[in-house]
Structures are given as C-alpha cells and as structure tokens.
Design a protein around this motif. Structure first.
Motif, mmCIF file in Angstrom:
data_model
loop_
_atom_site.group_PDB
_atom_site.id
_atom_site.type_symbol
_atom_site.label_atom_id
_atom_site.label_comp_id
_atom_site.label_asym_id
_atom_site.label_seq_id
_atom_site.Cartn_x
_atom_site.Cartn_y
_atom_site.Cartn_z
ATOM 1 N N ASP A 17 0.809 -1.215 0.000
ATOM 2 C CA ASP A 17 0.000 0.000 0.000
ATOM 3 C C ASP A 17 0.842 1.266 0.000
ATOM 4 O OD1 ASP A 17 1.021 0.023 2.540
ATOM 5 O OD2 ASP A 17 -0.906 -0.043 3.566
ATOM 6 N N GLY A 18 2.165 1.121 -0.150
ATOM 7 C CA GLY A 18 3.030 2.288 -0.186
ATOM 8 C C GLY A 18 3.493 2.742 1.182
ATOM 9 N N SER A 19 3.114 2.025 2.244
ATOM 10 C CA SER A 19 3.499 2.422 3.593
ATOM 11 C C SER A 19 4.919 1.967 3.907
ATOM 12 C CB SER A 19 2.533 1.818 4.613
ATOM 13 O OG SER A 19 2.703 0.406 4.657
ATOM 14 N N ALA A 20 5.483 2.552 4.955
ATOM 15 C CA ALA A 20 6.799 2.112 5.426
ATOM 16 C C ALA A 20 6.736 0.654 5.867
ATOM 17 C CB ALA A 20 7.267 3.004 6.570
ATOM 18 N N MET A 21 5.579 0.239 6.390
ATOM 19 C CA MET A 21 5.420 -1.137 6.821
ATOM 20 C C MET A 21 5.497 -2.091 5.624
ATOM 21 S SD MET A 21 4.353 0.948 9.119
ATOM 22 C CE MET A 21 2.832 1.532 9.715
ATOM 23 N N ALA A 22 4.865 -1.726 4.527
ATOM 24 C CA ALA A 22 4.917 -2.553 3.322
ATOM 25 C C ALA A 22 6.337 -2.587 2.764
ATOM 26 C CB ALA A 22 3.949 -2.021 2.268
ATOM 27 N N ALA A 23 7.021 -1.461 2.806
ATOM 28 C CA ALA A 23 8.403 -1.402 2.322
ATOM 29 C C ALA A 23 9.307 -2.264 3.197
ATOM 30 C CB ALA A 23 8.889 0.040 2.301
ATOM 31 N N ALA A 24 9.097 -2.251 4.509
ATOM 32 C CA ALA A 24 9.886 -3.084 5.419
ATOM 33 C C ALA A 24 9.648 -4.562 5.115
ATOM 34 C CB ALA A 24 9.534 -2.763 6.869
ATOM 35 N N ILE A 88 3.154 -0.957 13.945
ATOM 36 C CA ILE A 88 4.577 -1.100 13.619
ATOM 37 C C ILE A 88 5.108 -2.441 14.124
ATOM 38 C CG2 ILE A 88 6.887 -0.226 14.178
ATOM 39 C CD1 ILE A 88 5.661 2.611 14.001
ATOM 40 N N ASN A 89 4.755 -2.810 15.350
ATOM 41 C CA ASN A 89 5.216 -4.092 15.899
ATOM 42 C C ASN A 89 4.741 -5.257 15.042
ATOM 43 O OD1 ASN A 89 6.751 -3.208 18.090
ATOM 44 N ND2 ASN A 89 4.942 -2.991 19.370
ATOM 45 N N LYS A 90 3.506 -5.204 14.598
ATOM 46 C CA LYS A 90 2.986 -6.265 13.726
ATOM 47 C C LYS A 90 3.739 -6.286 12.403
ATOM 48 C CE LYS A 90 -1.581 -6.344 15.764
ATOM 49 N NZ LYS A 90 -2.937 -5.857 15.676
ATOM 50 N N ALA A 91 4.038 -5.115 11.868
ATOM 51 C CA ALA A 91 4.767 -5.039 10.599
ATOM 52 C C ALA A 91 6.184 -5.587 10.748
ATOM 53 C CB ALA A 91 4.815 -3.598 10.100
ATOM 54 N N LEU A 92 6.833 -5.294 11.868
ATOM 55 C CA LEU A 92 8.192 -5.779 12.082
ATOM 56 C C LEU A 92 8.229 -7.291 12.306
ATOM 57 C CD1 LEU A 92 9.611 -2.919 14.315
ATOM 58 C CD2 LEU A 92 10.275 -3.464 11.960
#
Length: 99
Positions: A17-24, A88-92
């Motif tokens: 979706d273009g988020s930092a989470m998606a990029a990570a 953020i924790n879920k994304a990491l």
C-alpha cells in the motif's frame, strides 16, 4: 488520500500500500532496499520514538521556550501512539510468504 495509500513501484515491482510497513516487509522478503532506504531501520527508529513519548521520556528539541522539557501526551494522542506502535510491531514481526 488515495495518493497516500496507493501501491508504490520500485522498478517494475509493486510494493503493498506504499506504507513504510509494506516497504519493510518487501526488504525482509527480498533483502532489497526500497528507494535506497532501509525501512526496517526507519520503523525501529519510529518505534523507539513512540516508546519514549509513551513513557514520558521524550524531550522537546529545537529552539522553543519549551526546549528540554518532556512531552506530555493527552488521552487521544496516547491512543493514536499506542495504535501506531501496535501496527509497527505487527509489521516488524510479519513476513508475507514468497510465491
């Protein structure tokens, strides 16, 4: 708002979706940086900053008269900071399976 959440492309690859989470997540899967930035590092930096805000250990920086004082979050800001930290924790922790 669509501009903020639309998928981003790196070369010919569409990144979530273009988020930092998606990029990570992309970096975790491929080992490649998105636009030359390690978003895993970026997310960990934001995570640390949010933890400081929530713990009351973040100080005001800059040249304002409040410089050096600790930030105090109101109830609404605390809720937003906690929700963002959870996201953020879920994304990491999350890695989408390849294929």
């Amino acid at each position: 708002m669509e501009v903020c959440i639309s998928p981003k492309k790196v070369g010919e690859v569409e990144i979530g979706d273009g988020s930092a989470m998606a990029a990570a997540n992309y970096t975790k899967q491929t080992g490649l940086l998105v636009k030359g930035t390690d978003h895993l590092i970026k997310l960990n930096e934001v995570k640390n900053s949010l933890n400081h805000l929530l713990n009351g250990t973040a100080r005001v920086k800059g040249t304002t008269r409040k410089q050096g004082q600790f930030y105090t979050l109101n109830e609404s800001d605390t809720k937003i900071a906690n929700e963002t930290l959870d996201y953020i924790n879920k994304a990491l922790d999350y890695v989408t399976p390849k294929g």
